[in-house]
Motif scaffolding. Structure first.
Motif, mmCIF file in Angstrom:
data_model
loop_
_atom_site.group_PDB
_atom_site.id
_atom_site.type_symbol
_atom_site.label_atom_id
_atom_site.label_comp_id
_atom_site.label_asym_id
_atom_site.label_seq_id
_atom_site.Cartn_x
_atom_site.Cartn_y
_atom_site.Cartn_z
ATOM 1 N N ARG A 26 -53.369 21.957 -15.603
ATOM 2 C CA ARG A 26 -53.930 21.251 -14.456
ATOM 3 C C ARG A 26 -53.292 19.875 -14.296
ATOM 4 O O ARG A 26 -52.966 19.443 -13.196
ATOM 5 N N SER A 27 -53.113 19.167 -15.406
ATOM 6 C CA SER A 27 -52.505 17.831 -15.314
ATOM 7 C C SER A 27 -51.055 17.921 -14.894
ATOM 8 O O SER A 27 -50.528 17.023 -14.238
ATOM 9 N N ALA A 28 -50.420 19.036 -15.254
ATOM 10 C CA ALA A 28 -49.007 19.160 -14.875
ATOM 11 C C ALA A 28 -48.844 19.418 -13.397
ATOM 12 O O ALA A 28 -47.801 19.138 -12.817
ATOM 13 N N THR A 29 -49.864 19.967 -12.740
ATOM 14 C CA THR A 29 -49.743 20.290 -11.314
ATOM 15 C C THR A 29 -50.279 19.187 -10.408
ATOM 16 O O THR A 29 -50.284 19.339 -9.199
ATOM 17 N N ARG A 30 -50.738 18.082 -10.935
ATOM 18 C CA ARG A 30 -51.273 16.997 -10.123
ATOM 19 C C ARG A 30 -50.153 16.067 -9.660
ATOM 20 O O ARG A 30 -49.944 14.984 -10.177
ATOM 21 N N THR A 31 -49.389 16.518 -8.675
ATOM 22 C CA THR A 31 -48.286 15.719 -8.124
ATOM 23 C C THR A 31 -48.566 15.098 -6.761
ATOM 24 O O THR A 31 -47.829 14.230 -6.335
ATOM 25 N N PRO A 32 -49.613 15.550 -5.989
ATOM 26 C CA PRO A 32 -49.843 14.933 -4.675
ATOM 27 C C PRO A 32 -50.017 13.426 -4.695
ATOM 28 O O PRO A 32 -49.486 12.750 -3.816
ATOM 29 N N PRO A 33 -50.759 12.826 -5.682
ATOM 30 C CA PRO A 33 -50.834 11.360 -5.673
ATOM 31 C C PRO A 33 -49.467 10.688 -5.773
ATOM 32 O O PRO A 33 -49.214 9.671 -5.148
ATOM 33 N N GLN A 34 -48.554 11.267 -6.539
ATOM 34 C CA GLN A 34 -47.224 10.675 -6.660
ATOM 35 C C GLN A 34 -46.474 10.781 -5.336
ATOM 36 O O GLN A 34 -45.822 9.849 -4.898
ATOM 37 N N ARG A 35 -46.618 11.943 -4.645
ATOM 38 C CA ARG A 35 -45.948 12.078 -3.346
ATOM 39 C C ARG A 35 -46.546 11.119 -2.330
ATOM 40 O O ARG A 35 -45.857 10.548 -1.506
ATOM 41 N N ALA A 36 -47.877 10.949 -2.373
ATOM 42 C CA ALA A 36 -48.514 10.019 -1.451
ATOM 43 C C ALA A 36 -48.046 8.597 -1.701
ATOM 44 O O ALA A 36 -47.791 7.827 -0.771
ATOM 45 N N GLY A 37 -47.909 8.233 -2.974
ATOM 46 C CA GLY A 37 -47.407 6.899 -3.282
ATOM 47 C C GLY A 37 -45.986 6.700 -2.792
ATOM 48 O O GLY A 37 -45.637 5.658 -2.252
ATOM 49 N N GLY A 38 -45.147 7.706 -2.923
ATOM 50 C CA GLY A 38 -43.779 7.597 -2.426
ATOM 51 C C GLY A 38 -43.722 7.477 -0.921
ATOM 52 O O GLY A 38 -42.933 6.707 -0.367
ATOM 53 N N ALA A 39 -44.613 8.224 -0.221
ATOM 54 C CA ALA A 39 -44.655 8.120 1.240
ATOM 55 C C ALA A 39 -45.127 6.739 1.668
ATOM 56 O O ALA A 39 -44.636 6.178 2.651
ATOM 57 N N GLY A 40 -46.098 6.170 0.925
ATOM 58 C CA GLY A 40 -46.565 4.821 1.256
ATOM 59 C C GLY A 40 -45.472 3.790 1.101
ATOM 60 O O GLY A 40 -45.331 2.888 1.925
ATOM 61 N N VAL A 41 -44.681 3.897 0.048
ATOM 62 C CA VAL A 41 -43.554 2.969 -0.145
ATOM 63 C C VAL A 41 -42.539 3.116 0.987
ATOM 64 O O VAL A 41 -42.015 2.133 1.514
ATOM 65 N N GLY A 42 -42.290 4.361 1.381
ATOM 66 C CA GLY A 42 -41.358 4.583 2.483
ATOM 67 C C GLY A 42 -41.837 3.966 3.782
ATOM 68 O O GLY A 42 -41.050 3.386 4.536
ATOM 69 N N ARG A 43 -43.151 4.088 4.045
ATOM 70 C CA ARG A 43 -43.703 3.478 5.255
ATOM 71 C C ARG A 43 -43.603 1.969 5.216
ATOM 72 O O ARG A 43 -43.304 1.330 6.229
ATOM 73 N N ARG A 44 -43.843 1.379 4.047
ATOM 74 C CA ARG A 44 -43.739 -0.080 3.938
ATOM 75 C C ARG A 44 -42.310 -0.547 4.140
ATOM 76 O O ARG A 44 -42.069 -1.565 4.795
ATOM 77 N N VAL A 45 -41.363 0.183 3.606
ATOM 78 C CA VAL A 45 -39.955 -0.180 3.803
ATOM 79 C C VAL A 45 -39.575 -0.069 5.277
ATOM 80 O O VAL A 45 -38.899 -0.942 5.831
ATOM 81 N N ALA A 46 -40.035 1.013 5.920
ATOM 82 C CA ALA A 46 -39.744 1.178 7.345
ATOM 83 C C ALA A 46 -40.366 0.056 8.172
ATOM 84 O O ALA A 46 -39.765 -0.442 9.127
ATOM 85 N N THR A 47 -41.589 -0.368 7.803
ATOM 86 C CA THR A 47 -42.240 -1.467 8.521
ATOM 87 C C THR A 47 -41.471 -2.771 8.362
ATOM 88 O O THR A 47 -41.277 -3.525 9.326
ATOM 89 N N VAL A 48 -41.002 -3.032 7.132
ATOM 90 C CA VAL A 48 -40.227 -4.253 6.889
ATOM 91 C C VAL A 48 -38.927 -4.240 7.686
ATOM 92 O O VAL A 48 -38.547 -5.236 8.319
ATOM 93 N N VAL A 49 -38.251 -3.094 7.692
ATOM 94 C CA VAL A 49 -36.993 -2.987 8.455
ATOM 95 C C VAL A 49 -37.255 -3.190 9.939
ATOM 96 O O VAL A 49 -36.495 -3.881 10.644
ATOM 97 N N LEU A 50 -38.350 -2.614 10.432
ATOM 98 C CA LEU A 50 -38.694 -2.757 11.847
ATOM 99 C C LEU A 50 -38.958 -4.214 12.194
ATOM 100 O O LEU A 50 -38.478 -4.717 13.226
ATOM 101 N N TRP A 51 -39.708 -4.907 11.353
ATOM 102 C CA TRP A 51 -39.992 -6.313 11.611
ATOM 103 C C TRP A 51 -38.725 -7.158 11.564
ATOM 104 O O TRP A 51 -38.557 -8.094 12.365
ATOM 105 N N VAL A 52 -37.844 -6.854 10.631
ATOM 106 C CA VAL A 52 -36.577 -7.602 10.553
ATOM 107 C C VAL A 52 -35.770 -7.403 11.832
ATOM 108 O O VAL A 52 -35.207 -8.357 12.396
#
Length: 320
Positions: A26-52
């Motif tokens: 069960r612990s080995a299959t718990r990857t959605p939080p990691q994917r969600a965290g990666g998507a959040g970082v991507g959104r923040r980077v996109a927001t920073v680029v947009l503001w720049v």
């Protein structure tokens, strides 16, 4: 009884062993939080680029205005040195410009002409647009297509005929040619206003007709109050077009007195008068002051009408 008591610990131990065995899986299959965290970082980077990008483009478009402000504060010999922070700041330029140029008269003339032109074209275009939107008659689409086809005519094609008309009427040298044609509406504004009228519920007009309202009453009491955002859009567009109209002022007002010029014609006149080739001293700092001062009314106008501007543009194409 002994058999029942001895079987309970065994089953419980089996369950615990099963949970321990399934735990790593069960612990080995718990990857959605990691994917969600990666998507959040991507959104923040996109927001920073947009503001720049937004800040970069904003600074790029603000640069001419900042340069104009700096040039208006410089002495004669430093106007074109491209420094955004002047070495010598002369606030007196904003006082002396009114002694060197009839800027106040130019501004009053431009404001009066722009208001008259904007009001006339707003009313006439809206009236024609209401006819195309409400009435159903044979050839309506063909006639509307002909109206839109007039937008394809270059201004140079109608320039000479219009001048001859105003010359025959004896109105050359007056303000009338600068707003007289707006009495007949504008094809572009007719199209915009028609699109807005088509989005209004037709049941409102039919109910008003049942209550005895005239056709002009439908236009005045229902159509106009409900289309305030689009009316403001037309007013702003035409006010800006009239305020910046150098060509018409150059044709019809150039032979008159300097005090009767509009702002664009007056600034063009000042550029010529201050030119060393025309006997001037190169006092272009006054031209910069005049250019900056006549820009402020347009900034204030669009700041005031920004809410209506966004609302009107967003609702223009709701129905075809």
């Amino acid at each position: 009884m002994a058999t029942t008591e001895s079987s309970t610990p065994v089953s419980t131990a089996g369950q615990l062993v099963g949970l321990e065995a399934a735990g790593p899986q069960r612990s080995a299959t718990r990857t959605p939080p990691q994917r969600a965290g990666g998507a959040g970082v991507g959104r923040r980077v996109a927001t920073v680029v947009l503001w720049v990008l937004l800040v970069g483009f904003a600074l790029l478009f603000l640069y001419p205005l900042v340069w104009l402000l700096a040039a208006s504060l410089k002495p004669r010999g430093e106007v074109f040195d491209n420094k955004l922070i002047p070495d010598t700041v002369l606030w007196s330029n904003y006082v002396e410009v009114f002694d060197r140029l009839p800027l106040a008269s130019w501004a009053v003339n431009s404001v009066a002409i722009a208001i008259i032109a904007a009001l006339l074209v707003t009313f006439s275009s809206s009236l024609v647009a209401f006819g195309f939107a409400y009435f159903r008659f044979p050839g309506r689409k063909v006639l509307f297509g002909l109206v839109l086809a007039t937008m394809m005519l270059p201004g140079a094609v109608t320039m000479v005929p219009q001048y001859l008309i105003w010359l025959k009427l004896g109105l050359v040298g007056t303000w009338v040619p600068l707003f007289g044609a707006n009495l007949f509406g504008s094809a572009f504004y007719i199209f915009l206003q028609r699109q807005f009228f088509l989005g209004l519920p037709r049941e409102l007009f039919e109910a008003a007709r049942v209550d005895g309202a005239s056709y002009f009453g439908l236009f005045r009491r229902i159509a106009l109050p409900l289309s305030v955002p689009s009316l403001i859009i037309i007013f702003l567009f035409e006010f800006q077009a009239s305020w910046n109209n150098l060509q018409a002022a150059l044709i019809y007002l150039n032979a008159g007195s300097v005090e009767g010029f509009t702002v664009p014609l007056g600034i063009s006149y000042a550029m010529t008068q201050f030119s060393p080739s025309a006997g001037g001293q190169g006092d272009y700092q006054y031209v910069m002051v005049a250019s900056l001062l006549v820009t402020l009314p347009m900034l204030a106008l669009f700041t005031f009408g920004q809410r209506y501007f966004v609302e009107g543009v967003a609702t223009q194409g709701r129905k075809g």
